[in-house]
Design an enzyme around this catalytic site. Structure first.
Site, mmCIF file in Angstrom:
data_model
loop_
_atom_site.group_PDB
_atom_site.id
_atom_site.type_symbol
_atom_site.label_atom_id
_atom_site.label_comp_id
_atom_site.label_asym_id
_atom_site.label_seq_id
_atom_site.Cartn_x
_atom_site.Cartn_y
_atom_site.Cartn_z
ATOM 1 C CG ASP A 229 41.288 -64.722 24.757
ATOM 2 O OD1 ASP A 229 40.960 -64.818 25.957
ATOM 3 O OD2 ASP A 229 42.422 -64.357 24.398
ATOM 4 C CE LYS A 230 37.179 -60.768 30.717
ATOM 5 N NZ LYS A 230 38.219 -60.669 31.790
ATOM 6 C CG HIS A 231 41.366 -57.531 26.669
ATOM 7 N ND1 HIS A 231 42.565 -57.793 27.287
ATOM 8 C CD2 HIS A 231 41.230 -56.179 26.662
ATOM 9 C CE1 HIS A 231 43.136 -56.645 27.633
ATOM 10 N NE2 HIS A 231 42.350 -55.656 27.263
ATOM 11 C CB SER A 232 38.602 -56.992 31.363
ATOM 12 O OG SER A 232 38.241 -55.851 32.139
ATOM 13 C CB THR B 120 44.286 -62.147 35.063
ATOM 14 O OG1 THR B 120 43.207 -61.258 34.771
ATOM 15 C CG2 THR B 120 43.766 -63.571 35.098
ATOM 16 N NE ARG C 219 50.531 -46.108 23.758
ATOM 17 C CZ ARG C 219 49.640 -47.004 24.182
ATOM 18 N NH1 ARG C 219 49.898 -48.294 24.081
ATOM 19 N NH2 ARG C 219 48.515 -46.606 24.713
ATOM 20 C CB SER D 225 48.499 -51.502 23.002
ATOM 21 O OG SER D 225 49.124 -52.130 24.097
ATOM 22 C CE LYS E 198 49.110 -56.720 25.503
ATOM 23 N NZ LYS E 198 49.253 -55.326 25.059
ATOM 24 C CE LYS E 199 43.211 -60.989 25.811
ATOM 25 N NZ LYS E 199 43.095 -62.268 26.524
#
Length: 435
Positions: free
Chosen positions: A79-82, A119, A167, A182, A186-187
């Site tokens: 997987d990837k996250h930005s 996205t 928050r 945070s 999730k990831k």
């Protein structure tokens, strides 16, 4: 155990145990912790910090507050996250490219809020696409196509959903520990075997300086690796939009230009860089450079485009979207060029201001339940260092109304500076943070 004793411990600058943080996260998820206690917890963490071990313990506790997905697949799940930027549609290019090379890519993604696009919102600019998919159907889509980009269910890291809302109204969003927990809760709930993090830096990113971006990248990689997921980060530039278009349908058009027309743009370059690091971490290629070259190859040869088409059909999109994508994307009723007030060089671009201009057009959300117009936005945005003549377009506005288009044009003129001298153009990839 009770919330008050955990908050008191934090107030004394002591770090709660993993068991205490697990109890607190479960209380966030099931309502056993009140809003007042959640706010006090967030403020205490913001003021005193948790340290590396406490940060990892909180991340795992929040991950385990809901469903943790399991996969029965015959290849690596990655997987990837930005961290978010403008004109950043890397996921739409990278996911099919990774799948084409034999990986499985379940990307659980989000919607836009603030100046950055989401996205899921971009994908839903394609007619018929449904990003709300249950786990059983998601698994079948992965078996069939290798990749899927979907929204999180209510049972993915529910502790984070609750704490994030708290928050947002208690001025504790900026805590490095809470940001890390945070993002990763999730990831990691998607159980990837390897993860790459695209940490943006610049005017269009949340992290404006390389020092802040580096701190976040290090916190994220250290925490994810401590939680058992092999993770690297790449710090990439966001001093200007990654693609020359902002807005959901317009960004999908840029993705299709990259996938179907061998348009080797910054969007393709960043996709290849991130993909190369990820494929090496997953053990699919010996080096990140080899993986990067293979990603570039599947994009240039059109194989990633074919895979993207299968992905879209699997979630309700048009069967022949890739072959005739421009026919399906919505178009705005008002199109207006923004002429440069003078000749010179593009010396600075305020990416955040451009993103907010698109939000004002209706292409993003000012509050969570706003309805998005997928057709509006900006296209043809100039790049840093470009030489322009007086009257040449700095961007093209796509709007639903004439007055909105005029206001957006004024916002573009304030966001883009034309100077006499050519500026130093920052490198696209700043550095890699490896495990």
């Amino acid at each position: 155990m009770d919330a008050r004793s955990i908050i008191a411990k934090l107030r004394r600058n002591a770090v709660p145990t993993s068991q205490e943080l697990s109890w607190f996260a479960q209380g966030l998820a099931d309502g056993g912790v009140s809003d007042a206690q959640a706010g006090a917890f967030a403020m205490a963490v913001c003021m005193g910090g948790l340290g590396a071990q406490g940060r990892a313990d909180l991340t795992v506790a929040m991950r385990d507050s809901g469903d943790v997905l399991n996969w029965d697949l015959d290849g690596p799940v990655i997987d990837k996250h930005s961290t978010g930027g403008v004109g950043d549609s890397v996921s739409l290019v990278l996911a099919p490219a990774l799948a084409e090379l034999g990986a499985y890519v379940p990307m659980i993604s989000g919607r836009g809020l603030g100046h950055t696009g989401g996205t899921l919102d971009k994908l839903e600019a394609i007619p018929g696409v449904n990003t709300q998919i249950g786990h059983e159907r998601l698994t079948q889509i992965l078996r069939d196509t290798g990749a899927a980009i979907v929204g999180a269910t209510g049972q993915i890291a529910p502790a984070d959903k609750r704490l994030y809302a708290i928050r947002d109204v208690t001025a504790t969003v900026e805590s490095l520990d809470l940001i890390t927990a945070s993002i990763l809760s999730k990831k990691l709930a998607a159980s990837p075997e390897a993860l790459v993090l695209d940490v943006k830096v610049g005017s269009g990113a949340f992290m404006k300086t390389i020092e802040d971006a580096r701190k976040l990248a290090q916190a994220l990689t250290e925490t994810a690796n401590a939680a058992g997921c092999r993770t690297s980060a790449v710090i990439t530039d966001m001093h200007q939009p990654l693609a020359p278009a902002l807005g959901n349908a317009l960004e999908v058009a840029e993705v299709m230009n990259v996938l179907t027309r061998s348009h080797y743009a910054p969007l393709a370059e960043i996709s290849a860089e991130l993909g190369g690091v990820l494929l090496a971490d997953a053990g699919m290629f010996a080096t990140a450079d080899e993986g990067r070259d293979r990603i570039t190859d599947v994009i240039r040869t059109g194989r990633a485009a074919e895979r993207f088409g299968r992905m879209m059909a699997a979630v309700g999109g048009p069967l022949h979207f890739v072959e005739d994508w421009s026919r399906y994307l919505p178009e705005a009723s008002v199109i207006l060029e923004v002429p440069s007030p003078t000749a010179g060089y593009i010396s600075s671009i305020n990416g955040e201001a451009l993103g907010l201009a698109v939000v004002a057009l209706g292409g993003g959300r000012q509050v969570e339940n706003d309805v998005i117009d997928p057709a509006v936005g900006l296209s043809g945005i100039v790049r840093l260092g470009d030489k322009v003549d007086k009257g040449a377009p700095l961007a093209v506005v796509h709007a639903a109304r004439e007055d909105a288009a005029q206001q957006a044009a004024e916002n573009v003129l304030r966001a883009i500076t034309v100077g006499e001298d050519a500026p130093m153009v920052p490198t696209l990839v700043h550095e890699r943070i490896l495990p």
